[in-house]
Every structure is written in C-alpha cells, then in structure tokens.
Design a protein around this motif. Structure first.
Motif, short mmCIF file in Angstrom:
data_model
loop_
_atom_site.label_atom_id
_atom_site.label_comp_id
_atom_site.label_asym_id
_atom_site.label_seq_id
_atom_site.Cartn_x
_atom_site.Cartn_y
_atom_site.Cartn_z
N ILE A 1 18.30 5.50 2.94
CA ILE A 1 17.64 5.67 1.64
C ILE A 1 17.85 4.41 0.78
CG2 ILE A 1 17.55 7.06 -0.46
CD1 ILE A 1 18.18 9.49 1.19
N ARG A 2 19.06 3.88 0.83
CA ARG A 2 19.33 2.64 0.07
C ARG A 2 18.49 1.48 0.59
NH1 ARG A 2 24.63 4.85 -0.19
NH2 ARG A 2 25.28 3.83 1.73
N TRP A 3 18.38 1.42 1.90
CA TRP A 3 17.54 0.37 2.52
C TRP A 3 16.08 0.53 2.08
CZ3 TRP A 3 13.76 1.57 6.36
CH2 TRP A 3 13.16 0.45 6.97
N GLY A 4 15.60 1.76 2.07
CA GLY A 4 14.22 2.02 1.65
C GLY A 4 13.97 1.57 0.22
N MET A 5 14.95 1.82 -0.65
CA MET A 5 14.82 1.40 -2.04
C MET A 5 14.76 -0.13 -2.11
SD MET A 5 14.69 4.10 -3.95
CE MET A 5 14.83 3.31 -5.55
N SER B 1 0.82 -1.21 0.00
CA SER B 1 0.00 0.00 0.00
C SER B 1 0.86 1.27 0.00
CB SER B 1 -0.91 0.01 1.23
OG SER B 1 -0.13 -0.03 2.42
N LEU B 2 2.07 1.17 0.55
CA LEU B 2 2.91 2.36 0.68
C LEU B 2 3.26 2.96 -0.67
CD1 LEU B 2 5.68 1.50 3.31
CD2 LEU B 2 3.91 3.27 3.50
N ARG B 3 3.14 4.28 -0.78
CA ARG B 3 3.55 4.92 -2.04
C ARG B 3 4.50 6.10 -1.81
NH1 ARG B 3 1.51 9.79 -3.38
NH2 ARG B 3 -0.27 10.57 -2.18
N HIS B 4 4.60 6.57 -0.54
CA HIS B 4 5.42 7.75 -0.30
C HIS B 4 5.94 7.71 1.14
CE1 HIS B 4 6.97 11.70 -0.71
NE2 HIS B 4 5.94 12.39 -0.27
N ILE B 5 7.25 7.85 1.31
CA ILE B 5 7.86 7.79 2.64
C ILE B 5 8.66 9.07 2.88
CG2 ILE B 5 9.32 6.45 4.21
CD1 ILE B 5 8.94 4.04 2.46
#
Ligand code: WTA
Length: 572
Positions: A341-345, A325-329
């Motif tokens: 940021i790399r982990w999030g990607m 469901s996530l589209r924006h963090i």
C-alpha cells in the motif's frame, strides 16, 4: 493496535456513504434491474453482452485483447455476434443443451471469452480450466462433473485423457488445420459458417452458470457451482467496490480459470458495460505497465504477489511509463501487506484497496471502498447487504479483537449454490446461526474493520493461487521413490507462501538433487506447475496420527521452528 489510517480520497464515487448504505440497502432493489423482474427468466450472457449490444453501447469497445502475438478489439455488438456463433457451433456440432457441462481449457484469448459466453447463452454450465493444469488435474475435474464437451487447443489436447472420460462426447479444437474425426470438431472452420444470430436459452435465476473447482485441505478438488443469480452481486460490487463508470477502461489481471477471472474478469465489468482489457501471455513488469499506458487503464484489479513482483522490478521502471490514467487500484487473493500500500501511494499516488472473498462466496464480500478510510493491513468491511462476523466453533459471535472463524450470514446473491455431486459437503460449511464458515481466521476491530490472520485449514495460497495439500501429496506418493509425503505452505516474501514438501523415500532410493528435481517435475507434469513443490526436504519418517494421517501442523512447526503443540495423537 493503532494503525495510521489512509484518509478518504476525493472523487465522485458510486458509493458515497458506506455507513448509510450499509444500514439501508437491501438486494431486492437491485434485482429489479434484471430481465427476470419482467419475464421471470434471465441469462447472464444476455445481461453482460447482448443488452449493451442492442443499445447505446453497441459500438463501444467491450474487449481489448493483447498478447505477444495478437492485438485485437471487439465492440459489444461484435462480442454478441461472436458468442452467438460459438453458441450455434456448440449446439449444432456438439449437441450442447441446457445444463450440460462445457469445459474451456485454453490460454486467455478472444476465443476463450467468446466460448465462455456462447456456452452460457445455451444455458450450459461452464467449467473454465487454467491452462497450466496437467493430465491428472484435468481428468479429476472432467470426471467429477461428467463434462460432455471440452473446448481446447491442439497443444493442450494431450492432457485430456479421452479414453478415461466416457461422458466426454465432443472435443472442439481451436487451432489451425484441424481434421474432424471421431470426437474432434474444428472451431475456426465451423465458426465461419455459424450464424451470428442465436436464440438465447432463458433460464431460472438458480440455474447453473459456472463450475469452479477449488481445493480444500482434504480430498479431491470440489466443484463450486455458481448460478445466474450471482449477477446481482457481480453487478452491484462492480459499482461499489470497483467503482466502475461508463467511461472506465478496466483491467483485471486474473485468468478465467480462477474465480476472480470470471466474476470480475467477465461478469462484473461487462454487466456494467465498460471496456475490459484482457492481457494474455506471461507476467512481465514492462508489459504490464505498457498495458496500463497504452489502453489508458483507469481501474486495475490485481493480486499481492503481482504487486510485490512489480515492486521488486524497481521504481525506475514504472517511471518510464505514463500511469496517469489510473484512478483506482484493487487487490485480492492473499493478505495485502501494508508495504504494498505504501509503494502504491509512492509510485501511483493511489491507495491499493484490499478485497476479501473466495471461490465459494462468488463475489466480493469484505472490502475497502474509495469513500472509506483504509487501515493498511485490514481487509475492510462487509459490503452492504452482507453480514460478516467472527464466530467461535459453536457459531457464537465474538466481540472485537477476539480471533475466530470469519463467517458470513447465509443468503447473499453470489453465494455458491452447491458443491457438485456433494450436497452434504456443501451443508458442512454451515454452522448453527446460518453462518457460512470461510476457513479463514480473523478478528474485527471496534470500528468493524476485519483483519485477516490465516487459514484455519491447511490450504496453501501461493502467488494468489489456491492449492490443496492433499492433491499435491496424492501426486507425490504416485512417484515410485516416494513412500510418504506431507505438504505445507512456507511463508515467502514475494509469493505469500511457497509449497514445501516433506518426503520419506521408499527403501532402495538414495537422497539426491536429481531425485528432488525428478519428483518436482513429476508433480509439475501430473498436476500443474504452480502446484509443484518449490522445496523438497527428505526425512526418514513423517509425523502421523495413529490413524495414519500426516500431521501437517507438526511439519509446519518443524519448518518455522515453533513448538509442535499437542502430540498425543501421534503414532509414536
Ligand atoms: C485468501 C480468491 C487475505 C483467503 C478470490 C481465502 C485473502 C482464499 C484475501 C480464497 C485477502 C482471498 N486477504 N486473504 N484480501 N482474499 N484470500 O477461492 O484465505 O482462490 O479463503 O478466491 O484466499 O481463495 P480463492
């Protein structure tokens, strides 16, 4: 320095072209959307809740609340009625009038949010207090603001020193079996009989809304006053930065005791009419992922320490949950490491968008936008309508790559209105050229991206919470064994910084582990758990200036094995 930029992501974003908007935007266009443009008067709680409750969003869920013992949801109509009831309760039982300071000192819960909104409907100024605060911290804040009412729980009441607070007239207790006597008012019983209709107090846009106490490097915490006018920026940044749209399910993980938890835990999302998730209780990676999965969270605003803790919990864990469901963090509060940021990607296939701002700016100020390339490690660019620059100590703008004071041109809508009881302090934040000086150092690159370098003062950011070393030092020296204390932030891979105290003992006290624990607990009990030093180091003597000021700079140099620099002002 060349950094690999993360490309723009595809999507139909509210902000489509940053550069164009930055050139053309002015706040006046947005201001027309609020009721003051017709009536001259306004109220934040009306704009955030009642406006939707009277329209198409009436039966839309405004609040999803959950903690280990409760799970509830409230529509905009229900939010309107519940906050009206609290408004009536506060007016009838506690005499609350426009301008009165009403403190809300309780864990996150639906009642906490009804109360904040209900008090705002009366034109009161709300002082939200983080539940971890102990007696000393509570007293400082209620005393300085001459609070008239506190809304709290029976458990937290013992930390409110009623006898020392003559201005405090009423105590509303949110709990079971409350006996009304003296200043005590029983929340639940009164709520049952309180009317769900309330006449809102219409205020001027520069009337007080919320008072957040925050720490600097010296002196007691100061009350940063925000006014209803801040809604212009909360609303607009919720569009551009949070990119909120009608069908979003939004979750901001911050507590309303901190500015992120009000500006973007209450005002931004509800001004935008979205469904807002509030999670109570303590941090636990499983619960956090579960929250995203079960509510279908689409937009998620949190902090680097939390992301690092989730990272630490491992990628196997996140794989057990449906994160689709996530589209924006987004992230705020401390430097966002490129590693996060790399982990999030990797685990969400999404960019984490860093946002920079502070209690004093009241709203997001320098940010990364979905429509813009991200340079990992950079805080991004100023929001349209705001001018930011790096200036020297005379207020002269510096060219790209020169490090200096991160400064914002005076006059954005959510800017603090004053420092409570201390207009002189407020004025001291400004430099020639009408620059508000943030206390952070940074530089700008040739493309206008800002890069955070550090605090200029000694303020500590630990787990995203702002702690003033002076407050901790003052508490430390109240301990019978402590003669002198100096407190610094020590870099920490998870928490950003931890609090480290250097302590010189009074004669007759011996260094021991027990004494360390005792001193740590003393600060924990007197101030707050997050303000207690994780590390204590005993020294015979601390470095001081001739006027007796502890030289934190030297302590920091000791800690980090750095040169101590100019010691000419040191006492011997
Ligand atoms: C720090 C929190 C680096 C900064 C909203 C600021 C940040 C202080 C960032 C304000 C960021 C906030 N990158 N540092 N993106 N955001 N800070 O008042 O030092 O609790 O001055 O407000 O947090 O903390 P405050």
């Amino acid at each position: 320095m060349k950094v690999e930029a993360l490309p723009v992501i595809k999507g139909d974003f509210n902000l489509k072209n940053y550069d164009e908007m930055y050139r053309e935007f002015n706040w006046g266009e947005i201001e027309k959307q609020f009721s003051w443009s017709e009536t001259g008067k306004v109220n934040m709680a009306y704009e955030a809740i009642d406006r939707h409750a009277q329209g198409e969003r009436k039966n839309k869920v405004a609040l999803y609340y959950r903690d280990p013992s409760r799970e509830e949801k409230y529509t905009f109509k229900e939010m309107k009625e519940m906050s009206n009831r609290v408004g009536n309760l506060l007016k009838q039982a506690a005499d609350v009038e426009k301008g009165d300071r009403v403190f809300v000192f309780m864990p996150r819960s639906p009642e906490c949010y009804f109360t904040i909104l209900g008090a705002i409907k009366l034109g009161a100024i709300v002082g939200p207090l983080f539940e971890a605060f102990m007696e000393g911290a509570v007293k400082d804040r209620l005393e300085d603001s001459a609070a008239k009412v506190i809304v709290t729980t029976p458990e937290l009441l013992e930390r409110v020193p009623l006898e020392d607070l003559p201005a405090l007239k009423h105590v509303v207790l949110v709990g079971e079996n409350i006996k009304e006597e003296g200043p005590i008012i029983d929340f639940y019983t009164r709520m049952k009989s309180a009317s769900k209709d309330l006449e809102i107090e219409w205020v001027d846009r520069n009337d007080g809304l919320i008072l957040h106490y925050t720490s600097g490097s010296t002196g007691k915490p100061k009350g940063v006053l925000h006014v209803h006018n801040a809604m212009v920026q909360h609303y607009q940044t919720a569009k551009w930065v949070l990119d909120l749209k009608d069908d979003d399910v939004y979750w901001c993980t911050a507590d309303p005791g901190w500015v992120t938890g009000t500006s973007y835990g209450i005002f931004g999302p509800w001004l935008s009419g979205v469904s807002n998730v509030i999670l109570g209780g303590r941090f636990k990676p499983e619960t956090w992922y579960q929250t995203i999965e079960e509510y279908g969270v689409t937009v998620w605003y949190s902090a680097p320490t939390a992301f690092r803790m989730l990272m630490g919990a491992g990628d196997e864990l996140v794989k057990q949950f449906d994160m689709s469901s996530l589209r924006h963090i987004l992230s705020v509060g401390e430097p966002l490491n490129p590693e996060v940021i790399r982990w999030g990607m990797k685990v969400f296939n999404l960019r984490v968008h860093d946002t920079w701002w502070m209690t004093e700016t009241g709203g997001q100020t320098i940010c990364n936008y979905p429509c813009m390339e991200i340079k990992p490690g950079s805080m991004g660019k100023p929001i349209p309508g705001i001018k930011a620059a790096i200036v020297d100590d005379q207020g002269q703008e510096l060219p790209p790559y020169r490090m200096g004071n991160l400064a914002i041109k005076r006059g954005w809508p959510s800017m603090m209105y004053t420092i409570w009881n201390n207009q002189a302090k407020y004025e001291s934040y400004f430099m020639p050229g009408d620059w508000y000086v943030s206390g952070d150092s940074a530089y700008m690159d040739e493309e206008g991206y800002f890069w955070f370098q550090g605090r200029i003062d000694d303020v500590i950011m630990t787990s995203g919470e702002r702690v003033g070393p002076f407050e901790v030092e003052s508490k430390l020296v109240e301990h019978p064994a402590v003669a002198e204390a100096g407190v610094i932030g020590k870099p920490d891979p998870v928490r950003g910084e931890i609090i480290k105290a250097f302590v010189a003992l009074r004669d007759g006290y011996e260094v021991s582990e027990e004494l360390k624990d005792d001193i740590r607990n003393f600060v924990k009990k007197g101030l707050a758990a997050h303000a207690a030093p994780r590390e204590i180091e005993f020294r015979d003597k601390l470095p001081k200036t001739r006027s007796g000021k502890i030289m934190r700079r030297v302590l920091k140099a000791w800690e980090l094995d750095l040169p101590t620099g100019d010691l000419s002002t040191m006492e011997d």
